[in-house]
Design a protein around this motif. Structure first.
Motif, PDB file in Angstrom:
ATOM      1  N   LEU A   5       5.455 -14.982  -1.260  1.00 57.43           N
ATOM      2  CA  LEU A   5       5.558 -14.533  -2.652  1.00 57.43           C
ATOM      3  C   LEU A   5       4.182 -14.276  -3.262  1.00 57.43           C
ATOM      4  CD1 LEU A   5       8.431 -16.838  -3.921  1.00 57.43           C
ATOM      5  CD2 LEU A   5       8.552 -14.420  -3.319  1.00 57.43           C
ATOM      6  N   THR A   6       3.219 -15.098  -2.907  1.00 53.46           N
ATOM      7  CA  THR A   6       1.853 -14.876  -3.376  1.00 53.46           C
ATOM      8  C   THR A   6       1.290 -13.584  -2.798  1.00 53.46           C
ATOM      9  OG1 THR A   6       1.504 -17.255  -3.539  1.00 53.46           O
ATOM     10  CG2 THR A   6      -0.455 -15.871  -3.489  1.00 53.46           C
ATOM     11  N   GLY A   7       1.540 -13.324  -1.534  1.00 54.78           N
ATOM     12  CA  GLY A   7       1.070 -12.096  -0.902  1.00 54.78           C
ATOM     13  C   GLY A   7       1.664 -10.858  -1.551  1.00 54.78           C
ATOM     14  N   VAL A   8       2.950 -10.909  -1.865  1.00 51.75           N
ATOM     15  CA  VAL A   8       3.600  -9.779  -2.533  1.00 51.75           C
ATOM     16  C   VAL A   8       3.018  -9.581  -3.923  1.00 51.75           C
ATOM     17  CG1 VAL A   8       5.791  -8.984  -3.502  1.00 51.75           C
ATOM     18  CG2 VAL A   8       5.723  -9.951  -1.200  1.00 51.75           C
ATOM     19  N   ALA A   9       2.819 -10.674  -4.647  1.00 52.20           N
ATOM     20  CA  ALA A   9       2.259 -10.584  -5.999  1.00 52.20           C
ATOM     21  C   ALA A   9       0.843 -10.012  -5.975  1.00 52.20           C
ATOM     22  CB  ALA A   9       2.267 -11.956  -6.662  1.00 52.20           C
ATOM     23  N   VAL A  10       0.048 -10.422  -5.008  1.00 48.11           N
ATOM     24  CA  VAL A  10      -1.316  -9.893  -4.894  1.00 48.11           C
ATOM     25  C   VAL A  10      -1.289  -8.415  -4.556  1.00 48.11           C
ATOM     26  CG1 VAL A  10      -3.411  -9.995  -3.479  1.00 48.11           C
ATOM     27  CG2 VAL A  10      -2.402 -12.094  -4.347  1.00 48.11           C
ATOM     28  N   ALA A  11      -0.420  -8.005  -3.646  1.00 48.89           N
ATOM     29  CA  ALA A  11      -0.326  -6.591  -3.270  1.00 48.89           C
ATOM     30  C   ALA A  11       0.096  -5.736  -4.465  1.00 48.89           C
ATOM     31  CB  ALA A  11       0.645  -6.410  -2.114  1.00 48.89           C
ATOM     32  N   VAL A  12       1.074  -6.207  -5.223  1.00 49.72           N
ATOM     33  CA  VAL A  12       1.521  -5.456  -6.398  1.00 49.72           C
ATOM     34  C   VAL A  12       0.421  -5.418  -7.454  1.00 49.72           C
ATOM     35  CG1 VAL A  12       3.161  -5.481  -8.325  1.00 49.72           C
ATOM     36  CG2 VAL A  12       3.961  -5.860  -5.997  1.00 49.72           C
ATOM     37  N   GLY A  13      -0.243  -6.543  -7.658  1.00 47.54           N
ATOM     38  CA  GLY A  13      -1.344  -6.588  -8.627  1.00 47.54           C
ATOM     39  C   GLY A  13      -2.492  -5.663  -8.243  1.00 47.54           C
ATOM     40  N   LEU A  14      -2.831  -5.640  -6.976  1.00 51.96           N
ATOM     41  CA  LEU A  14      -3.902  -4.748  -6.524  1.00 51.96           C
ATOM     42  C   LEU A  14      -3.495  -3.288  -6.635  1.00 51.96           C
ATOM     43  CD1 LEU A  14      -5.353  -6.649  -3.453  1.00 51.96           C
ATOM     44  CD2 LEU A  14      -6.463  -6.208  -5.640  1.00 51.96           C
ATOM     45  N   ARG A  15      -2.214  -3.001  -6.424  1.00 48.68           N
ATOM     46  CA  ARG A  15      -1.760  -1.614  -6.598  1.00 48.68           C
ATOM     47  C   ARG A  15      -1.939  -1.164  -8.038  1.00 48.68           C
ATOM     48  NH1 ARG A  15       0.512   2.946  -5.159  1.00 48.68           N
ATOM     49  NH2 ARG A  15       2.315   3.792  -6.253  1.00 48.68           N
ATOM     50  N   LEU A  26      -7.547   7.803  -3.415  1.00 54.12           N
ATOM     51  CA  LEU A  26      -8.452   7.971  -2.280  1.00 54.12           C
ATOM     52  C   LEU A  26      -7.902   7.392  -0.978  1.00 54.12           C
ATOM     53  CD1 LEU A  26     -11.755   6.960  -4.112  1.00 54.12           C
ATOM     54  CD2 LEU A  26     -10.907   9.272  -3.659  1.00 54.12           C
ATOM     55  N   LEU A  27      -6.861   6.582  -1.067  1.00 52.20           N
ATOM     56  CA  LEU A  27      -6.308   5.937   0.119  1.00 52.20           C
ATOM     57  C   LEU A  27      -5.460   6.921   0.914  1.00 52.20           C
ATOM     58  CD1 LEU A  27      -5.139   2.572  -1.472  1.00 52.20           C
ATOM     59  CD2 LEU A  27      -7.214   2.980  -0.154  1.00 52.20           C
ATOM     60  N   SER A  28      -5.648   6.920   2.231  1.00 55.86           N
ATOM     61  CA  SER A  28      -4.857   7.826   3.060  1.00 55.86           C
ATOM     62  C   SER A  28      -3.586   7.139   3.577  1.00 55.86           C
ATOM     63  CB  SER A  28      -5.692   8.340   4.228  1.00 55.86           C
ATOM     64  OG  SER A  28      -6.215   7.275   4.967  1.00 55.86           O
ATOM     65  N   PHE A  29      -3.645   5.860   3.868  1.00 54.89           N
ATOM     66  CA  PHE A  29      -2.488   5.102   4.352  1.00 54.89           C
ATOM     67  C   PHE A  29      -2.150   4.023   3.333  1.00 54.89           C
ATOM     68  CE2 PHE A  29      -4.626   6.540   8.271  1.00 54.89           C
ATOM     69  CZ  PHE A  29      -3.603   7.322   8.787  1.00 54.89           C
ATOM     70  N   ARG A  30      -1.501   4.420   2.247  1.00 55.77           N
ATOM     71  CA  ARG A  30      -1.239   3.496   1.137  1.00 55.77           C
ATOM     72  C   ARG A  30      -0.357   2.319   1.554  1.00 55.77           C
ATOM     73  NH1 ARG A  30      -1.058   8.554  -1.501  1.00 55.77           N
ATOM     74  NH2 ARG A  30      -2.758   8.737  -2.988  1.00 55.77           N
ATOM     75  N   LEU A  31       0.745   2.608   2.236  1.00 47.96           N
ATOM     76  CA  LEU A  31       1.662   1.541   2.616  1.00 47.96           C
ATOM     77  C   LEU A  31       0.962   0.525   3.512  1.00 47.96           C
ATOM     78  CD1 LEU A  31       4.494   0.330   2.646  1.00 47.96           C
ATOM     79  CD2 LEU A  31       4.988   1.778   4.625  1.00 47.96           C
ATOM     80  N   PHE A  32       0.245   0.995   4.510  1.00 48.98           N
ATOM     81  CA  PHE A  32      -0.480   0.100   5.404  1.00 48.98           C
ATOM     82  C   PHE A  32      -1.507  -0.728   4.641  1.00 48.98           C
ATOM     83  CE2 PHE A  32      -4.184  -0.748   8.107  1.00 48.98           C
ATOM     84  CZ  PHE A  32      -3.595  -1.567   9.047  1.00 48.98           C
TER      85      PHE A  32
END
Length: 52
Positions: A5-15, A26-32
């Protein structure tokens, strides 16, 4: 479960941050990129909580 859950929250926050600053365009592989950042955050929390 807490680490995931922390990893998901960090990924969403960084997005959100990346969208506001224009880095997302500028990102070419956004999902990755976001999966990798979330995984790194989850593993870092796991290492801090359960490490040696």
């Amino acid at each position: 479960m807490l680490c995931v859950l922390t990893g998901v929250a960090v990924a969403v926050g960084l997005r959100v941050v990346f969208l506001q600053t224009g880095i997302d365009a500028l990102l070419s592989f956004r999902l990755f990129t976001y999966v990798a950042l979330g995984t790194l955050a989850a593993l870092a929390l796991w290492a801090l909580a359960f490490g040696p």
